[in-house]
Motif scaffolding. Sequence first.
Motif, PDB file in Angstrom:
ATOM      1  N   ALA A 259      72.508 -35.238 -17.090  1.00  0.00           N
ATOM      2  CA  ALA A 259      72.189 -36.637 -17.381  1.00  0.00           C
ATOM      3  C   ALA A 259      72.204 -37.484 -16.114  1.00  0.00           C
ATOM      4  O   ALA A 259      71.461 -38.463 -16.000  1.00  0.00           O
ATOM      5  CB  ALA A 259      73.176 -37.198 -18.402  1.00  0.00           C
ATOM      6  N   ASN A 260      73.032 -37.132 -15.147  1.00  0.00           N
ATOM      7  CA  ASN A 260      73.151 -37.868 -13.892  1.00  0.00           C
ATOM      8  C   ASN A 260      72.330 -37.242 -12.765  1.00  0.00           C
ATOM      9  O   ASN A 260      72.468 -37.650 -11.610  1.00  0.00           O
ATOM     10  CB  ASN A 260      74.618 -37.940 -13.466  1.00  0.00           C
ATOM     11  CG  ASN A 260      75.409 -38.965 -14.257  1.00  0.00           C
ATOM     12  OD1 ASN A 260      75.450 -40.135 -13.911  1.00  0.00           O
ATOM     13  ND2 ASN A 260      76.037 -38.515 -15.336  1.00  0.00           N
ATOM     14  N   SER A 261      71.478 -36.278 -13.091  1.00  0.00           N
ATOM     15  CA  SER A 261      70.785 -35.518 -12.049  1.00  0.00           C
ATOM     16  C   SER A 261      69.858 -36.374 -11.191  1.00  0.00           C
ATOM     17  O   SER A 261      69.748 -36.160  -9.983  1.00  0.00           O
ATOM     18  CB  SER A 261      69.997 -34.360 -12.668  1.00  0.00           C
ATOM     19  OG  SER A 261      69.041 -34.827 -13.608  1.00  0.00           O
ATOM     20  N   SER A 262      69.197 -37.351 -11.788  1.00  0.00           N
ATOM     21  CA  SER A 262      68.287 -38.189 -11.007  1.00  0.00           C
ATOM     22  C   SER A 262      69.064 -39.125 -10.079  1.00  0.00           C
ATOM     23  O   SER A 262      68.804 -39.190  -8.879  1.00  0.00           O
ATOM     24  CB  SER A 262      67.388 -39.003 -11.949  1.00  0.00           C
ATOM     25  OG  SER A 262      66.490 -39.809 -11.219  1.00  0.00           O
ATOM     26  N   ALA A 263      70.050 -39.814 -10.629  1.00  0.00           N
ATOM     27  CA  ALA A 263      70.810 -40.789  -9.833  1.00  0.00           C
ATOM     28  C   ALA A 263      71.620 -40.130  -8.723  1.00  0.00           C
ATOM     29  O   ALA A 263      71.753 -40.682  -7.626  1.00  0.00           O
ATOM     30  CB  ALA A 263      71.734 -41.592 -10.748  1.00  0.00           C
ATOM     31  N   LEU A 264      72.166 -38.935  -8.988  1.00  0.00           N
ATOM     32  CA  LEU A 264      73.054 -38.278  -8.027  1.00  0.00           C
ATOM     33  C   LEU A 264      72.376 -37.148  -7.261  1.00  0.00           C
ATOM     34  O   LEU A 264      73.032 -36.405  -6.534  1.00  0.00           O
ATOM     35  CB  LEU A 264      74.288 -37.731  -8.762  1.00  0.00           C
ATOM     36  CG  LEU A 264      75.167 -38.777  -9.449  1.00  0.00           C
ATOM     37  CD1 LEU A 264      76.306 -38.103 -10.206  1.00  0.00           C
ATOM     38  CD2 LEU A 264      75.723 -39.770  -8.435  1.00  0.00           C
ATOM     39  N   HIS A 265      71.059 -37.001  -7.421  1.00  0.00           N
ATOM     40  CA  HIS A 265      70.279 -35.982  -6.715  1.00  0.00           C
ATOM     41  C   HIS A 265      70.825 -34.575  -7.000  1.00  0.00           C
ATOM     42  O   HIS A 265      70.922 -33.747  -6.088  1.00  0.00           O
ATOM     43  CB  HIS A 265      70.265 -36.245  -5.216  1.00  0.00           C
ATOM     44  CG  HIS A 265      69.621 -37.548  -4.842  1.00  0.00           C
ATOM     45  ND1 HIS A 265      69.152 -37.834  -3.588  1.00  0.00           N
ATOM     46  CD2 HIS A 265      69.350 -38.669  -5.578  1.00  0.00           C
ATOM     47  CE1 HIS A 265      68.638 -39.056  -3.546  1.00  0.00           C
ATOM     48  NE2 HIS A 265      68.752 -39.580  -4.755  1.00  0.00           N
ATOM     49  N   ILE A 266      71.173 -34.318  -8.235  1.00  0.00           N
ATOM     50  CA  ILE A 266      71.679 -33.003  -8.636  1.00  0.00           C
ATOM     51  C   ILE A 266      70.496 -32.069  -8.859  1.00  0.00           C
ATOM     52  O   ILE A 266      69.563 -32.400  -9.600  1.00  0.00           O
ATOM     53  CB  ILE A 266      72.540 -33.117  -9.902  1.00  0.00           C
ATOM     54  CG1 ILE A 266      73.828 -33.884  -9.585  1.00  0.00           C
ATOM     55  CG2 ILE A 266      72.857 -31.742 -10.486  1.00  0.00           C
ATOM     56  CD1 ILE A 266      74.651 -34.245 -10.799  1.00  0.00           C
ATOM     57  N   ALA A 267      70.518 -30.921  -8.193  1.00  0.00           N
ATOM     58  CA  ALA A 267      69.387 -29.994  -8.245  1.00  0.00           C
ATOM     59  C   ALA A 267      69.591 -28.859  -9.244  1.00  0.00           C
ATOM     60  O   ALA A 267      68.616 -28.325  -9.775  1.00  0.00           O
ATOM     61  CB  ALA A 267      69.141 -29.391  -6.858  1.00  0.00           C
ATOM     62  N   SER A 277      67.748 -26.079 -13.748  1.00  0.00           N
ATOM     63  CA  SER A 277      67.321 -26.295 -12.372  1.00  0.00           C
ATOM     64  C   SER A 277      66.229 -27.351 -12.336  1.00  0.00           C
ATOM     65  O   SER A 277      65.198 -27.198 -13.004  1.00  0.00           O
ATOM     66  CB  SER A 277      66.790 -24.992 -11.756  1.00  0.00           C
ATOM     67  OG  SER A 277      66.238 -25.223 -10.472  1.00  0.00           O
ATOM     68  N   ARG A 278      66.430 -28.404 -11.561  1.00  0.00           N
ATOM     69  CA  ARG A 278      65.466 -29.491 -11.501  1.00  0.00           C
ATOM     70  C   ARG A 278      64.115 -29.028 -10.983  1.00  0.00           C
ATOM     71  O   ARG A 278      63.067 -29.439 -11.465  1.00  0.00           O
ATOM     72  CB  ARG A 278      66.004 -30.604 -10.597  1.00  0.00           C
ATOM     73  CG  ARG A 278      65.114 -31.842 -10.537  1.00  0.00           C
ATOM     74  CD  ARG A 278      65.627 -32.817  -9.493  1.00  0.00           C
ATOM     75  NE  ARG A 278      65.484 -32.274  -8.151  1.00  0.00           N
ATOM     76  CZ  ARG A 278      66.369 -32.425  -7.183  1.00  0.00           C
ATOM     77  NH1 ARG A 278      67.492 -33.069  -7.417  1.00  0.00           N
ATOM     78  NH2 ARG A 278      66.161 -31.913  -5.997  1.00  0.00           N
ATOM     79  N   ASP A 279      64.110 -28.144 -10.000  1.00  0.00           N
ATOM     80  CA  ASP A 279      62.861 -27.718  -9.375  1.00  0.00           C
ATOM     81  C   ASP A 279      62.267 -26.465 -10.014  1.00  0.00           C
ATOM     82  O   ASP A 279      61.075 -26.204  -9.860  1.00  0.00           O
ATOM     83  CB  ASP A 279      63.082 -27.458  -7.878  1.00  0.00           C
ATOM     84  CG  ASP A 279      63.529 -28.718  -7.148  1.00  0.00           C
ATOM     85  OD1 ASP A 279      63.031 -29.798  -7.501  1.00  0.00           O
ATOM     86  OD2 ASP A 279      64.377 -28.610  -6.244  1.00  0.00           O
ATOM     87  N   GLY A 280      63.084 -25.700 -10.701  1.00  0.00           N
ATOM     88  CA  GLY A 280      62.582 -24.435 -11.238  1.00  0.00           C
ATOM     89  C   GLY A 280      62.207 -24.480 -12.706  1.00  0.00           C
ATOM     90  O   GLY A 280      61.103 -24.103 -13.102  1.00  0.00           O
ATOM     91  N   TYR A 281      63.125 -24.937 -13.555  1.00  0.00           N
ATOM     92  CA  TYR A 281      62.893 -24.940 -15.005  1.00  0.00           C
ATOM     93  C   TYR A 281      63.687 -26.089 -15.606  1.00  0.00           C
ATOM     94  O   TYR A 281      64.679 -25.906 -16.307  1.00  0.00           O
ATOM     95  CB  TYR A 281      63.290 -23.610 -15.639  1.00  0.00           C
ATOM     96  CG  TYR A 281      64.403 -22.877 -14.909  1.00  0.00           C
ATOM     97  CD1 TYR A 281      65.743 -23.066 -15.260  1.00  0.00           C
ATOM     98  CD2 TYR A 281      64.128 -22.017 -13.857  1.00  0.00           C
ATOM     99  CE1 TYR A 281      66.758 -22.423 -14.601  1.00  0.00           C
ATOM    100  CE2 TYR A 281      65.147 -21.354 -13.189  1.00  0.00           C
ATOM    101  CZ  TYR A 281      66.452 -21.556 -13.562  1.00  0.00           C
ATOM    102  OH  TYR A 281      67.462 -20.906 -12.896  1.00  0.00           O
TER     103      TYR A 281
END
Length: 322
Positions: A259-267, A277-281
């Motif tokens: 849920a916080n992946s965009s704000a905290l740059h979680i990959a 995984s933000r970049d993979g799936y």
Amino acid sequence: MRWGAALAVLAALAGYLTVQYLAGGGGAPRCRVVAGHGGGKSYEFTPEQTENAATISAVGTTRGLPERAVTIALATALQESGLHNLGHGDRDSLGLFQQRPSQGWGTKRQIMDPAYAAGAFYDRLVEVPGYAKLPLTVAAQRVQRSGFPRAYARHEPDARVLATALTGRSAAALTCEGRPAPTPDGGPDAVRAALVRDFGRDVLRPAAAQVRASVTATPATAGRGARDAHAAVTVPVPRGAPSGGTRREGWELAHWAVANSSALHIAKVSYAGREWSRDGYADEWRTVGRPRQGAGVGDDAKNGGAAAGGSGAKVVRIATGD
């Protein structure tokens, strides 16, 4: 002339959509929560909405409140602000719950802090006798004193689905996709600070029944410093009996991180043999590693996707990076 007018309209529309995408509007990354174990109804939210929802849920569970309290709080915030931290409202109303400084909810600065606002809502909710057994709209109205008391009920279905995911009762139920927010708030230090913000200081203290966080680095970035891409925060899950076949605390933390992946740059987020995984799936949780001996894919999913030896259910791993 008609063709020219049509082309002009299409060009204007394309320009508008481009501006919205670059501004983080219509083209902003989306988050999706699914009811049950993937076969149920799904709802979509923006990263901002999902981040605020995760804060509301974390504050409630950290206080030991039941899932019903979280559902009531989420439905209330959906009605009052659409889960946006608004700096304006009717008269002096502010924030997620449109709380009013003049009515004793706190200062403007306090109310604009989502964690504080959620705590203030729960403070008054628990004073409502038998709130957990009341219809949601009745419980919310006794806290909010709204001029539209029946409006809360329409948000109950999506609030309930959000609550089951964010409290960890539903495993692998929340995903987010898209680019990191254009802010400098990424990295392990920011993740640790956000954990404390939402779960309290005990989230970082080593204790048998509490969550503890430590910063490590992946093999690809070891020795480059904590601020390098894909440094990770490893959060051990509190030891305790699984609830409903899954470790609720673990999935709560894993979903909070997504849920916080965009704000905290979680990959990347890994837990119990499953990985987002933000970049993979970014639209699913995939099974990684080998299922523990004697457990098939179905059993693995029912038990939170524990990896070989069950070690995957002991930690939530949060990798950051742009």
